[in-house]
Design an enzyme around this catalytic site. Sequence first.
Site, short mmCIF file in Angstrom:
data_model
loop_
_atom_site.label_atom_id
_atom_site.label_comp_id
_atom_site.label_asym_id
_atom_site.label_seq_id
_atom_site.Cartn_x
_atom_site.Cartn_y
_atom_site.Cartn_z
N TYR A 1 0.85 -1.19 0.00
CA TYR A 1 0.00 0.00 0.00
C TYR A 1 0.89 1.24 0.00
O TYR A 1 1.45 1.63 1.02
CB TYR A 1 -0.93 0.01 1.21
N SER B 1 -13.14 -5.51 1.75
CA SER B 1 -14.14 -4.92 0.84
C SER B 1 -15.56 -5.37 1.20
O SER B 1 -16.34 -5.75 0.33
CB SER B 1 -13.83 -5.28 -0.62
N PRO B 2 -15.95 -5.31 2.50
CA PRO B 2 -17.30 -5.74 2.86
C PRO B 2 -18.38 -4.79 2.34
O PRO B 2 -19.56 -5.15 2.34
CB PRO B 2 -17.27 -5.72 4.40
N PHE C 1 -19.36 0.73 -3.12
CA PHE C 1 -20.53 0.73 -4.00
C PHE C 1 -21.81 0.42 -3.22
O PHE C 1 -22.86 1.01 -3.47
CB PHE C 1 -20.32 -0.29 -5.12
#
Length: 332
Positions: free
Chosen positions: A56, A204-205, A210
Amino acid sequence: MSTLKLGEHGPEIFAQGLGCMGMSAFYAGAEHDESVATLERALDLGVDLFDTSDVYGPHTNEELLGAFLSEGARRDRVTLATKFAIAYTPEGKREIRGDAAYVKQAAEASLRRLRTDVIDLYYMHRRDVRVPIEETVGAMADLVREGKVRHLGLSEVTAKELRAAAAVHPIAAVQSEWSLFTRDIEESVVPAVREVGAALVAYSPLGRGFLSGAWASAETLPEGDFRRAQPRFTGDNAAANAAILAPLRTIAEAHGATPAQIALAWVQSRTRVWGLPVVPIPGTTKRHRLEENVAAVDLTLTEAELAALEPIAGQVTGARYPDMAATFNDRD
């Protein structure tokens, strides 16, 4: 305070962690001071699993956390997780490395950047298929014996790879994408996680934001945001995927909650559905989003609500990455 255990022998942690990636990489718009304030607020709220990786930035996210945790007694309040395996050649080409020499080299570099003597949870970020997983995990186990790492984790592995790794050393956590949008790990990976006594850490839960409804198409995101290249968030796919979220919005209204909170409550419900510890690690760079996410820990969905949400994953169009190589799907 709601807590879960990271594996049979791992630490007791708050039921939700914090994904720190977006504070330094891949997403556009992060501000340093607000990111630091978000880390501080996370501690105030009891969030004690901070998730990062050497890739990262690269490196800058570990440096950010290292500087933050070095002040006061913050380090003692955090279960610090980082990862290795995604590396860059001198020419800037991305590669996956899991050879024993690299594992130890990467760990030493992460320890320096994180300004700590020990990494609480050390993940193999991606599988190097050129190297037997027994070699990679064997090198990770050496780090445990040397006192440089406390617990081991794996990310994006198949069930077969997990079982082979667990035969070398206990695995505390498996990190995979899991959300209302992404449920492919349920076929074989989740049962294997339960079998070996590990926890499932869900990245990414919120479907990379989105599912929160904050944006409906990646084309509206700033240039440089990597979601603009993810198939399910662009063009016709984005429009189709936004349309299938009506049940999420309806349930949110009934609870007086946000869609993001319902999406997180769904992931949290996997603990009782599957009978293993499931810890979502939503990422955010803003305090108000963090507070919204943490409030979801107290939300419980009814069986009828879970049934209403069930069809969503089967209706999603578009892959989660432009190239699925190095994910477990590529090998499963």
